[in-house]
Write a protein that holds these residues in place. Structure first.
Motif, PDB file in Angstrom:
ATOM      1  N   GLY A 204       0.819  -1.200   0.000  1.00  0.00           N
ATOM      2  CA  GLY A 204       0.000   0.000   0.000  1.00  0.00           C
ATOM      3  C   GLY A 204       0.854   1.251   0.000  1.00  0.00           C
ATOM      4  O   GLY A 204       2.062   1.192  -0.278  1.00  0.00           O
ATOM      5  N   THR A 205       0.248   2.370   0.283  1.00  0.00           N
ATOM      6  CA  THR A 205       0.945   3.645   0.267  1.00  0.00           C
ATOM      7  C   THR A 205       1.681   3.853   1.593  1.00  0.00           C
ATOM      8  O   THR A 205       1.067   3.798   2.659  1.00  0.00           O
ATOM      9  CB  THR A 205      -0.038   4.805   0.060  1.00  0.00           C
ATOM     10  N   PRO A 206       3.001   4.091   1.558  1.00  0.00           N
ATOM     11  CA  PRO A 206       3.753   4.281   2.795  1.00  0.00           C
ATOM     12  C   PRO A 206       3.338   5.556   3.530  1.00  0.00           C
ATOM     13  O   PRO A 206       3.033   6.586   2.913  1.00  0.00           O
ATOM     14  CB  PRO A 206       5.200   4.375   2.321  1.00  0.00           C
ATOM     15  N   ARG A 207       3.331   5.479   4.834  1.00  0.00           N
ATOM     16  CA  ARG A 207       3.063   6.624   5.695  1.00  0.00           C
ATOM     17  C   ARG A 207       4.368   7.039   6.367  1.00  0.00           C
ATOM     18  O   ARG A 207       5.020   6.234   7.014  1.00  0.00           O
ATOM     19  CB  ARG A 207       2.034   6.258   6.753  1.00  0.00           C
ATOM     20  N   ARG A 208       4.740   8.294   6.223  1.00  0.00           N
ATOM     21  CA  ARG A 208       6.011   8.766   6.767  1.00  0.00           C
ATOM     22  C   ARG A 208       5.930   8.874   8.291  1.00  0.00           C
ATOM     23  O   ARG A 208       4.984   9.445   8.847  1.00  0.00           O
ATOM     24  CB  ARG A 208       6.370  10.119   6.161  1.00  0.00           C
TER      25      ARG A 208
END
Length: 495
Positions: free
Chosen positions: A309-313
């Motif tokens: 999925g989309t990485p979260r910083r």
């Protein structure tokens, strides 16, 4: 009880002598068919394992680098599935001598077996393919490798299996063919055809190719199994929560692969395609932490679902390299450089303010939580790299190792009783790749340390949490520089 048998001096084919090694009830024999360049060995013997062996051996004294290859087939159905037909390099003819061999078992299991020193216990690296058609054992310097052709209509070039062992033998040593029945009351036969001994090995004309081998080790026995071997560099395996799959990084991506062997598949990490070898899973196994350099020069920490999925910083500052997740899942531990000094930091798993835990001059790295919530890490503050331990808030920082080596990357077992770590020679600075290293194990109650494996590795071998969820196995990566097949002028020894 049978007395140890002495090896005979009667030549057979290219070999100077043959005879039984160790205590056998039934004398073995060896015969050579020059028309087929084939040797038939008959051998008894209870086993070739633990600290003593019993088998029939056709041998030749040798020195330097060499290889021995043969087509291997058992004669008849046999009595025991663990009967062995081997290509062997051995220090001497004593039953407890140091040795390394490639062994085909009656049930098809194929492995590289070795006893590193006289009287030590035998270990093995199991190949992922069973019952190959043709085998080769090759010694280059301190390392011995297993290659084979698994069969088919057209003979294949012998390919590196990923199985390798580090062993130092004094010259001259012995090289040859061996058969063990694995049953002291019977005699088994095996045929070694198209035998090719190349001694010494010629210089290679092509540039060696780096091969990476993903392996697992059973902690109760220290026996190893090849999961996956590939040209190029892979690094830093973690186990998934199911205990049946592993992940690793390669070429900036994160890959998933069955722990029992198979083909890898990339995990979708969105824009993060410059992942390094500092990654791992949350305690519940649902979230993946990665360290990635896709958005800027510095490594930053992100989290994402294990399915992709989309990485979260998570970290705002860099460079930051993830290493540990607290047992309650609320906190991440990482190594960060701030103002040119590398120290241990923690940060909430959801993001927020980071907390500095170490302030000693020099590198502090590799923080990992133990099940009791304390953090283990490696620090050079005492003059050499050693393993240290502290409370989760950074208090009570105490050394765990203090020896003549440089020790990196502590990994604590799920029950909190055992630590596995990577060891370099004291002369090696940092944690570089392509080095002679050791995996060692410490009993945290007694501080007793033993060696699990000596291997070619370093950076990428065991950077991140490596224990299986049940605590029965670890995963790691080894490396070898393999000469291209056909490079150099191989000149076989012929009778």
């Amino acid at each position: 009880m049978a007395a140890p048998a002495a090896a005979a001096d009667a030549p057979v084919g290219i070999f100077e002598g043959h005879g039984d090694v160790g205590a056998v009830l039934h004398a073995g024999e060896a015969a050579f068919d020059p028309g087929r360049n084939a040797y038939t060995l008959a051998g008894s013997g209870e086993n070739m394992w633990n600290a003593r062996d019993a088998f029939q051996f056709a041998w030749k004294r040798a020195s330097g680098d060499l290889s021995l290859a043969a087509d291997v087939a058992f004669a008849g159905q046999g009595t025991d599935p663990h009967r062995k037909a081997c290509l062997m390099i051995r220090q001497g003819l004593d039953a407890d001598s140091a040795y390394v061999d490639v062994a085909v078992h009656g049930d098809g299991l194929t492995s590289l077996q070795f006893r590193s020193a006289k009287g030590e216990r035998t270990q093995e690296v199991r190949a992922s393919t069973r019952a190959p058609r043709r085998l080769r054992i090759e010694k280059r310097g301190k390392y011995v490798t297993l290659s084979f052709d698994s069969g088919g209509d057209v003979p294949l070039a012998l390919g590196f299996t990923g199985a390798a062992a580090r062993i130092v033998l004094e010259e001259p040593f012995y090289v040859g063919l061996a058969v063990c029945s694995h049953n002291k009351d019977v005699v088994e036969r095996a045929v070694f055809s198209n035998v090719e001994l190349v001694s010494p090995l010629p210089s290679t004309s092509g540039k060696p190719v780096l091969h990476s081998t993903l392996e697992t080790m059973t902690m109760s026995s220290t026996d190893r199994s090849v999961v996956y071997v590939t040209p190029g560099r892979i690094e830093a395996p973690n186990w998934l929560a199911d205990g049946n799959n592993l992940i690793y990084n390669s070429g900036g991506r994160i890959y998933r692969i069955p722990a029992g062997g198979g083909q890898p598949a990339a995990i979708d990490t969105g824009f993060a395609t410059r992942c390094n070898n500092d990654h791992g899973l949350s305690p519940d196994g649902k979230t993946l932490a990665i360290s990635d350099q896709s958005r800027g020069r510095d490594s930053l920490i992100y989290t994402l679902p294990i399915e992709g999925g989309t990485p979260r910083r998570i970290t705002e500052k860099g460079p930051s390299y993830w290493h540990g997740w607290s047992p309650d899942g609320r906190t991440l531990a990482f190594c960060g450089s701030r103002g040119g000094e590398f120290d241990i930091y923690t940060i909430p798993a959801e993001g927020g303010a980071e907390t500095r835990l170490t302030t000693a001059p020099g590198l502090d790295d590799g923080p990992e939580y133990a099940p009791d919530g304390r953090i283990y890490f490696n620090s050079v503050r005492g003059g050499s790299m050693q393993i240290w331990r502290m409370n989760a808030d950074g208090s009570d920082q105490q050394p765990v190792t203090n020896d003549e080596f440089n020790n990196w990357f502590p990994h604590i077992s799920p029950d909190g009783r055992t630590m596995v770590f990577l060891t370099y020679d004291r002369s090696v600075e940092g944690h570089p790749e392509n080095q002679d290293v050791a995996l060692r194990r410490m009993d945290l109650a007694t501080r007793r340390v033993d060696v699990l494996a000596r291997l070619f590795g370093g950076q990428g071998t065991i950077n991140v949490p490596c224990w299986s969820p049940d605590g029965k196995r670890i995963a790691f990566v080894t490396y070898q520089l393999i000469a291209p097949e056909g490079a150099g002028d191989r000149r076989p020894v012929t009778p």
